[in-house]
Design a protein around this motif. Structure first.
Motif, PDB file in Angstrom:
ATOM      1  N   GLU A 123       0.833  -1.190   0.000  1.00  0.00           N
ATOM      2  CA  GLU A 123       0.000   0.000   0.000  1.00  0.00           C
ATOM      3  C   GLU A 123       0.873   1.246   0.000  1.00  0.00           C
ATOM      4  O   GLU A 123       2.002   1.227   0.483  1.00  0.00           O
ATOM      5  N   ALA A 124       0.325   2.294  -0.565  1.00  0.00           N
ATOM      6  CA  ALA A 124       1.009   3.591  -0.540  1.00  0.00           C
ATOM      7  C   ALA A 124       0.655   4.277   0.771  1.00  0.00           C
ATOM      8  O   ALA A 124      -0.425   4.842   0.932  1.00  0.00           O
ATOM      9  N   ALA A 125       1.570   4.207   1.725  1.00  0.00           N
ATOM     10  CA  ALA A 125       1.309   4.809   3.032  1.00  0.00           C
ATOM     11  C   ALA A 125       1.381   6.329   2.955  1.00  0.00           C
ATOM     12  O   ALA A 125       0.653   7.025   3.672  1.00  0.00           O
ATOM     13  N   ARG A 126       2.276   6.836   2.112  1.00  0.00           N
ATOM     14  CA  ARG A 126       2.427   8.279   1.954  1.00  0.00           C
ATOM     15  C   ARG A 126       2.694   8.603   0.498  1.00  0.00           C
ATOM     16  O   ARG A 126       3.337   7.823  -0.210  1.00  0.00           O
ATOM     17  N   LEU A 127       2.243   9.760   0.103  1.00  0.00           N
ATOM     18  CA  LEU A 127       2.446  10.206  -1.277  1.00  0.00           C
ATOM     19  C   LEU A 127       2.258  11.715  -1.306  1.00  0.00           C
ATOM     20  O   LEU A 127       1.164  12.216  -1.057  1.00  0.00           O
ATOM     21  N   TRP A 128       3.339  12.445  -1.549  1.00  0.00           N
ATOM     22  CA  TRP A 128       3.212  13.895  -1.523  1.00  0.00           C
ATOM     23  C   TRP A 128       4.181  14.545  -2.498  1.00  0.00           C
ATOM     24  O   TRP A 128       5.152  13.947  -2.943  1.00  0.00           O
ATOM     25  N   LEU A 129       3.886  15.796  -2.804  1.00  0.00           N
ATOM     26  CA  LEU A 129       4.629  16.582  -3.786  1.00  0.00           C
ATOM     27  C   LEU A 129       5.327  17.731  -3.081  1.00  0.00           C
ATOM     28  O   LEU A 129       4.724  18.456  -2.293  1.00  0.00           O
ATOM     29  N   ASP A 130       6.617  17.887  -3.357  1.00  0.00           N
ATOM     30  CA  ASP A 130       7.396  19.032  -2.885  1.00  0.00           C
ATOM     31  C   ASP A 130       7.673  19.958  -4.062  1.00  0.00           C
ATOM     32  O   ASP A 130       8.237  19.517  -5.079  1.00  0.00           O
ATOM     33  N   VAL A 131       7.285  21.210  -3.917  1.00  0.00           N
ATOM     34  CA  VAL A 131       7.556  22.217  -4.947  1.00  0.00           C
ATOM     35  C   VAL A 131       8.367  23.335  -4.306  1.00  0.00           C
ATOM     36  O   VAL A 131       7.889  24.018  -3.389  1.00  0.00           O
TER      37      VAL A 131
ATOM     38  N   PHE B 283       9.665  31.556  -2.780  1.00  0.00           N
ATOM     39  CA  PHE B 283       9.105  32.010  -1.505  1.00  0.00           C
ATOM     40  C   PHE B 283       9.160  30.930  -0.430  1.00  0.00           C
ATOM     41  O   PHE B 283       8.910  31.222   0.741  1.00  0.00           O
ATOM     42  N   GLY B 284       9.462  29.696  -0.804  1.00  0.00           N
ATOM     43  CA  GLY B 284       9.514  28.622   0.171  1.00  0.00           C
ATOM     44  C   GLY B 284       9.101  27.297  -0.438  1.00  0.00           C
ATOM     45  O   GLY B 284       8.954  27.159  -1.663  1.00  0.00           O
ATOM     46  N   LEU B 285       8.880  26.316   0.427  1.00  0.00           N
ATOM     47  CA  LEU B 285       8.542  24.962   0.013  1.00  0.00           C
ATOM     48  C   LEU B 285       7.044  24.725   0.171  1.00  0.00           C
ATOM     49  O   LEU B 285       6.480  24.952   1.251  1.00  0.00           O
ATOM     50  N   VAL B 286       6.411  24.246  -0.894  1.00  0.00           N
ATOM     51  CA  VAL B 286       4.998  23.887  -0.873  1.00  0.00           C
ATOM     52  C   VAL B 286       4.903  22.362  -0.867  1.00  0.00           C
ATOM     53  O   VAL B 286       5.499  21.697  -1.722  1.00  0.00           O
TER      54      VAL B 286
END
Length: 518
Positions: free
Chosen positions: A132-140, A144-147
């Protein structure tokens, strides 16, 4: 929402497969793989703490554990693997993911009832492990900073409330579906966030689950907050404050703290929350010595734990402190703190006040006390046919947390290139205890005893001595052996019976472990 993340998992799987199979030059994507595998074998002797009894049960009702069952032991093994592939789209965009192979909590050896050849007494068939995909996220990364967007880890301070669970032998994770922004201004960083912890049944202003009554317009379970962090690497000083808020309407029909041991299913009632958290932490290093501490302040309204027909007023303040003294081979540590408990109440008029604070279950001290759920060895196998099979009703040997305790831990470790050994000592006293004539809260089961106590309970939780030995095959493979000797105090002798044996025999926990990083 669940369907959305299910399809999102499929999309990410397809994307990662394309990245692997197609030429890297064509996609201009860098794929980074890492992860770990862990396995352990555990032996727990005399977890009932009452070797003098020969069977049956005491006449008393209540207490942290069932007494009078005699000496009971358990042997169990677990294994689990986590993959952490990340795709670097360009210099500014990274897709992170974490995939569980097996269950981090119920990854028992032998897990999974075989579906073929079940009539063969020598069958060795096993079902496949779930992925299973326990976590899945995007860093941009922007100017101005990290989204960050997606199902991402959350960690704050020492991990007393929010603990990301990144150590291979951590079995719990603080994860949220979130949109957050991290912006740095010199030594200061600001992190506003918006998150969802649970959709619940209502998406605001719709009909109830039966489709007959219109509910009051309200959002589902919603989290938001802001964190401020100061970090000066030159002075080796770090400090922060987190303001966090959780709101939920009563119509969500979701429980957080059941008021009885049987109430572990979703039931209608005063289930809403208006919870506030202010979490302070600080860390300072002087050459070889490091001191750090975390103080969470919780207040507001939570669900009807006390079963009084309305939301309960919640107020709790905890504290956790740590100190380290590091040399080339020797490493010394001290941990101390307080996690408040819920005090005794009048059985007929409990009131609406609640004060127990459970530290994150990854925040551990010794090998037995606060680590092993000594009451979690019953019919709780997820694969038990005809038994308890729903996740909301399951407990495990690891469902234990620091709560209702004032504690101190001393430990020292000698680390060599390959071999290491450690010694630790833990002592704790209860913050709250049962009182004669009043109903008492059982913190292990998160429920009231339901009867008046016939005597006062001791606040002595006991002490523990831990021994550890480790061997590093190389920088990625480690084997370990740990022994915990827990000498329970008279707090655990309480079973609300004046005829009890009063025995508090030593509990022995032995763990052999193996871990490989890749």
């Amino acid at each position: 929402m669940n369907e959305f993340f299910k399809y999102l998992q499929y999309v990410v799987c397809l994307f990662l497969l394309c990245v692997i199979l197609l030429p890297q030059q064509a996609l201009a994507v860098t794929l980074d793989w890492k992860g770990y595998f862990r396995a352990d074998n555990n032996y727990l002797r005399n977890y009932q703490m009452d070797s003098a009894a020969t069977g049956g049960s005491d006449a008393g009702v209540g207490g942290e554990y069932i007494r009078g069952q005699g000496s009971k032991s358990a042997t169990y093994s677990t294994f689990f693997a986590k993959m952490k592939p990340s795709a670097l789209i360009n210099d500014n965009i990274i897709v992170h993911s974490e995939w569980n192979i097996g269950d981090p909590l119920y990854g028992f050896f032998g897990r999974g009832v075989p579906t073929v050849d079940r009539g063969n007494p020598t069958s060795s068939g096993r079902n496949g492990l779930p992925i299973e995909a326990a976590r899945l996220w995007l860093d941009v990364h922007t100017d101005f900073g990290l989204v960050q967007v997606g199902r991402a880890p959350m960690h704050w301070g020492l991990g007393v409330i929010f603990h990301s669970g990144d150590d291979p032998f951590d079995r719990f994770q603080s994860t949220m579906d979130t949109i957050r922004f991290i912006s740095k201004f010199g030594y200061l960083s600001v992190m506003p966030l918006y998150a969802k912890s649970n959709v619940g049944k209502s998406l605001a202003g719709s009909r109830d689950i039966a489709g007959t009554n219109t509910t009051v317009g309200s959002d589902d379970v919603t989290d938001y907050g802001v964190g401020l962090k100061f970090h000066n690497p030159e002075d080796e000083l770090e400090a922060g404050v987190l303001f966090y808020k959780r709101n939920a309407g009563d119509q969500q029909d979701a429980y957080y703290y059941p008021h009885t041991a049987a109430a572990k299913t979703q039931t209608a009632g005063a289930n809403g929350m208006n919870l506030r958290l202010i979490d302070l932490y600080a860390k300072k290093t002087w050459y070889r010595m490091t001191l750090m501490g975390e103080v969470p302040f919780l207040s507001g309204e939570i669900g009807d734990i006390n079963n009084v027909g309305k939301r309960n007023q919640y107020k709790a303040t905890g504290f956790a402190g740590e100190g380290r003294l590091d040399f080339d081979r020797w490493h010394h540590m001290i941990r101390f703190g307080m996690a408040p408990g819920q005090g005794p109440v009048t059985a007929t008029t409990r009131g609406d006040r609640f004060s127990a604070l459970y530290f994150n279950r990854n925040y551990k001290l010794g090998q037995v006390l606060f680590r092993q759920n000594l009451g979690g060895f019953g019919a709780n196998n997820p694969d038990n046919p005809g038994g308890i099979t729903t996740a909301s009703n399951l407990t495990s040997p690891y469902d234990a947390a620091i709560v209702n305790a004032k504690y101190v831990m001393l430990a020292t470790e000698n680390k060599g290139e390959q071999w290491s050994w450690s010694v630790g000592f833990v002592y704790a006293k209860a913050d709250e205890k049962a009182q004669n004539g009043k109903d008492f809260y059982v913190h292990r089961t998160r429920s009231y005893g339901g009867v008046a106590a016939v005597e006062d309970q001791s606040d002595d939780l006991g002490f523990e001595v831990d021994l550890g030995l480790g061997y590093n095959w190389d920088q990625n493979i480690r084997f370990g052996a740990d022994v915990g000797l827990f000498f329970p105090g008279k707090y655990f002798a309480f079973d609300n019976s004046v005829t009890r044996s009063g025995k508090n025999d030593m509990v022995t926990g032995v763990t052999f472990s193996a871990m490989a990083k890749f």
